[in-house]
Design a protein around this motif. Structure first.
Motif, mmCIF file in Angstrom:
data_model
loop_
_atom_site.group_PDB
_atom_site.id
_atom_site.type_symbol
_atom_site.label_atom_id
_atom_site.label_comp_id
_atom_site.label_asym_id
_atom_site.label_seq_id
_atom_site.Cartn_x
_atom_site.Cartn_y
_atom_site.Cartn_z
ATOM 1 N N ARG A 74 0.882 -1.281 -0.086
ATOM 2 C CA ARG A 74 -0.184 0.051 0.004
ATOM 3 C C ARG A 74 0.672 1.297 -0.276
ATOM 4 O O ARG A 74 2.129 1.383 0.598
ATOM 5 C CB ARG A 74 -0.777 -0.044 0.969
ATOM 6 N N TYR A 101 0.393 5.986 -0.290
ATOM 7 C CA TYR A 101 -0.584 6.910 0.209
ATOM 8 C C TYR A 101 -0.438 8.150 -0.794
ATOM 9 O O TYR A 101 0.882 8.398 -1.212
ATOM 10 C CB TYR A 101 -0.071 7.425 1.741
ATOM 11 N N ALA A 105 -5.019 5.874 1.367
ATOM 12 C CA ALA A 105 -4.069 4.813 1.069
ATOM 13 C C ALA A 105 -4.705 3.912 -0.206
ATOM 14 O O ALA A 105 -5.932 3.787 -0.612
ATOM 15 C CB ALA A 105 -4.168 3.618 2.450
ATOM 16 N N PHE A 121 -3.657 0.596 -3.217
ATOM 17 C CA PHE A 121 -2.482 -0.501 -3.455
ATOM 18 C C PHE A 121 -1.591 0.009 -4.519
ATOM 19 O O PHE A 121 -2.094 0.687 -5.662
ATOM 20 C CB PHE A 121 -3.562 -1.617 -3.983
ATOM 21 N N GLY A 176 -1.186 -5.222 -6.968
ATOM 22 C CA GLY A 176 -0.619 -5.810 -5.820
ATOM 23 C C GLY A 176 0.661 -6.511 -5.579
ATOM 24 O O GLY A 176 1.077 -7.206 -4.868
#
Length: 513
Positions: free
Chosen positions: A342, A344, A355, A357, A362
């Motif tokens: 994750r 930001y 937040a 991914f 991912g």
């Protein structure tokens, strides 16, 4: 008995819930409504008549294939009171080790980001978007300066993490049987022995015909090949995923492989699938990610230098760049011990609602990642179909090769299975290599983590992947790795160093002989 019924009810409910969100559900609903106009549909037997119509029109078979596909990836049932993380990985020390490994990867990615003063993501200027769109099918001709970029990690880095993996409950060597394991992997996991492997891979027995062996020029085709091809054509005509999976355990004919694999994975190029791929392509065109450079670098270092795969360079860029944007891939983290990284939004560090991914799917690519895609390019030439096949292969199999878990098809179990087979059935060779500092796993690990892609010749590799799909298991990788050592045992007993061992057991450009 009651617990089994409860588990089954839970599985059925979850599969129904998942299928309700699929395009198949909408298509079935439309077909059911359309069937009401048919004269053979009677009000007094409405339910049975619609069922009969869906069966005769082939929709029941499509539903069966969808359910079978879900069951193939569905995690084993756990205790109702078990927390969600147990579904990802039941062993606490494995979860902690995976979490620590992820932090290392993120630290490496962030440090590269800081050193090069490059943002994790940025919107491309309009001119750059047009340029990328124009050269979408010729990205291999582009030569960006990637000298400052480095792979986030390589398989050898991952191996060192696995070597240091320990179960704290066994720190004092409580298990006598496990203390006798002299390999690099020192965790007490249950792996199959030869009798259990024979039972699992029963179709690979010497009395069963195999494509890749019994279709050679020395064997008359009427003894095996012709009949096997005929059965394969019948399986495709029936459009039965379970039958196709059983069939490819003996190998798939080259002409039928692409269709058989798509049937097993329940992949069909519907208009909405093509549209989804185009949306991913648009996301690539509009936004530049730091991982794009890692993908470019990896393709240049691996597939572009491979005698078999360099011609597919453009396909690899297209598939992998779209893959990095595909948020549907996040679904596999429900049963993957890993968790998506994750990030930001700038200036909002630590605030959860900001937040995101990163990357959107991912998955951070590592050195050799593109080799998971390359062999599929021989089978699928339509980009959206190629993409769907790779994505399904990844979320069903390949993710297990670069995450720390106790799953039987996970890389930790594969390493332990490989070492256990060698130590048990070729002890003299195992001890010899260990004494000269040439632990067999240091040689074979890179084969297994890539599923032998880039090491076996493509025709041999596709026959191996037939069996992965057929048995819905990666354990065949460890068995093959051990078999390679067994085949080269006499030569390996003569070597005196790791370098010499690697030379004696190396794969040639035309595959392993």
């Amino acid at each position: 008995m009651l617990q089994e019924e409860s588990d089954l009810s839970l599985i059925i409910a979850q599969i129904v819930q998942k299928l309700k969100g699929s395009s198949l559900y909408a298509q079935l609903e439309r077909q059911a409504w359309a069937s009401l106009q048919r004269p053979e549909i009677k009000l007094e037997s409405l339910k049975e008549d619609i069922k009969r119509f869906l069966k005769t029109s082939g929709w029941e078979k499509k539903l069966q294939n969808a359910v079978y596909s879900e069951l193939s990836v569905f995690p084993l049932p756990t205790h109702p009171a078990a927390p969600p993380e147990h579904l990802k990985e039941p062993l606490v020390y494995m979860r902690k080790a995976q979490g620590s490994w992820e932090k290392r990867i993120l630290k490496s990615l962030n440090s590269m980001c800081t050193e090069l003063s490059i943002p994790l993501a940025r919107k491309r200027p309009v001119g750059e978007q047009k340029e990328l769109l124009n050269k979408w099918n010729e990205m291999g001709t582009d030569e960006p300066d990637l000298s400052l970029f480095r792979p986030v990690y390589a398989p050898k880095d991952f191996l060192e993490v696995l070597i240091n993996l320990r179960n704290p409950n066994y720190e004092n060597g409580d298990s006598l049987s496990f203390r006798t394991h002299l390999g690099l992997i020192q965790v007490p996991l249950k792996v199959k022995d030869i009798p259990e492997l024979k039972e699992l891979f029963v179709e690979l027995g010497l009395t069963t015909g195999q494509l890749g062996i019994d279709d050679s020029t020395q064997v008359p085709p009427e003894l095996f090949e012709n009949e096997h091809v005929r059965i394969g054509q019948k399986v495709l005509a029936e459009q039965d995923s379970a039958a196709a999976q059983q069939y490819v355990r003996q190998g798939s004919p080259t002409a039928l492989r692409a269709e058989l694999w798509a049937l097993i994975l329940n992949i069909s190029s519907q208009p909405e699938d093509i549209l989804y791929y185009e949306q991913l392509k648009t996301n690539v065109i509009q936004h530049d990610l730091l991982v794009d450079s890692l993908i470019y670098k990896d393709v240049k270092l691996t597939a572009s230098n491979d005698d078999y795969y360099f011609v597919f360079e453009d396909y690899l860029y297209q598939v992998l760049l779209c893959f990095s944007r595909d948020t549907s891939v996040l679904g596999h983290f429900a049963y993957n011990s890993a968790s998506p990284p994750r990030s930001y939004i700038r200036g909002k560090l630590g605030i959860e609602e900001y937040a995101v991914f990163y990357p959107p799917n991912g998955v951070i690519p590592f050195h050799g990642f593109s080799m998971y895609v390359a062999p599929l390019c021989f089978l699928y030439h339509e980009p959206s179909k190629l993409y769907q096949m790779f994505r399904e292969m990844y979320v069903r199999f390949f993710f297990r090769l670069h995450s720390i878990s106790s799953h039987p098809s996970g890389i930790v179990s594969l390493c332990l299975l490989f070492e256990t087979l060698l130590q048990t059935y070729l002890p003299q060779l195992f001890y010899h290599l260990r004494e000269i500092g040439a632990q067999p796993l240091r040689i074979s690990f890179k084969w297994m983590v890539r599923a032998f892609s880039g090491y076996l010749a493509t025709d041999q590799l596709l026959l191996l992947w037939d069996r992965i799909l057929g048995y819905n298991s990666l354990e065949i990788l460890a068995v093959l790795a051990a078999a390679v050592f067994a085949f080269r045992a006499v030569n390996l007993m003569e070597v005196t160093s790791l370098a010499a061992a690697e030379v004696r057991i190396s794969f040639t450009p035309m595959g392993w002989k």
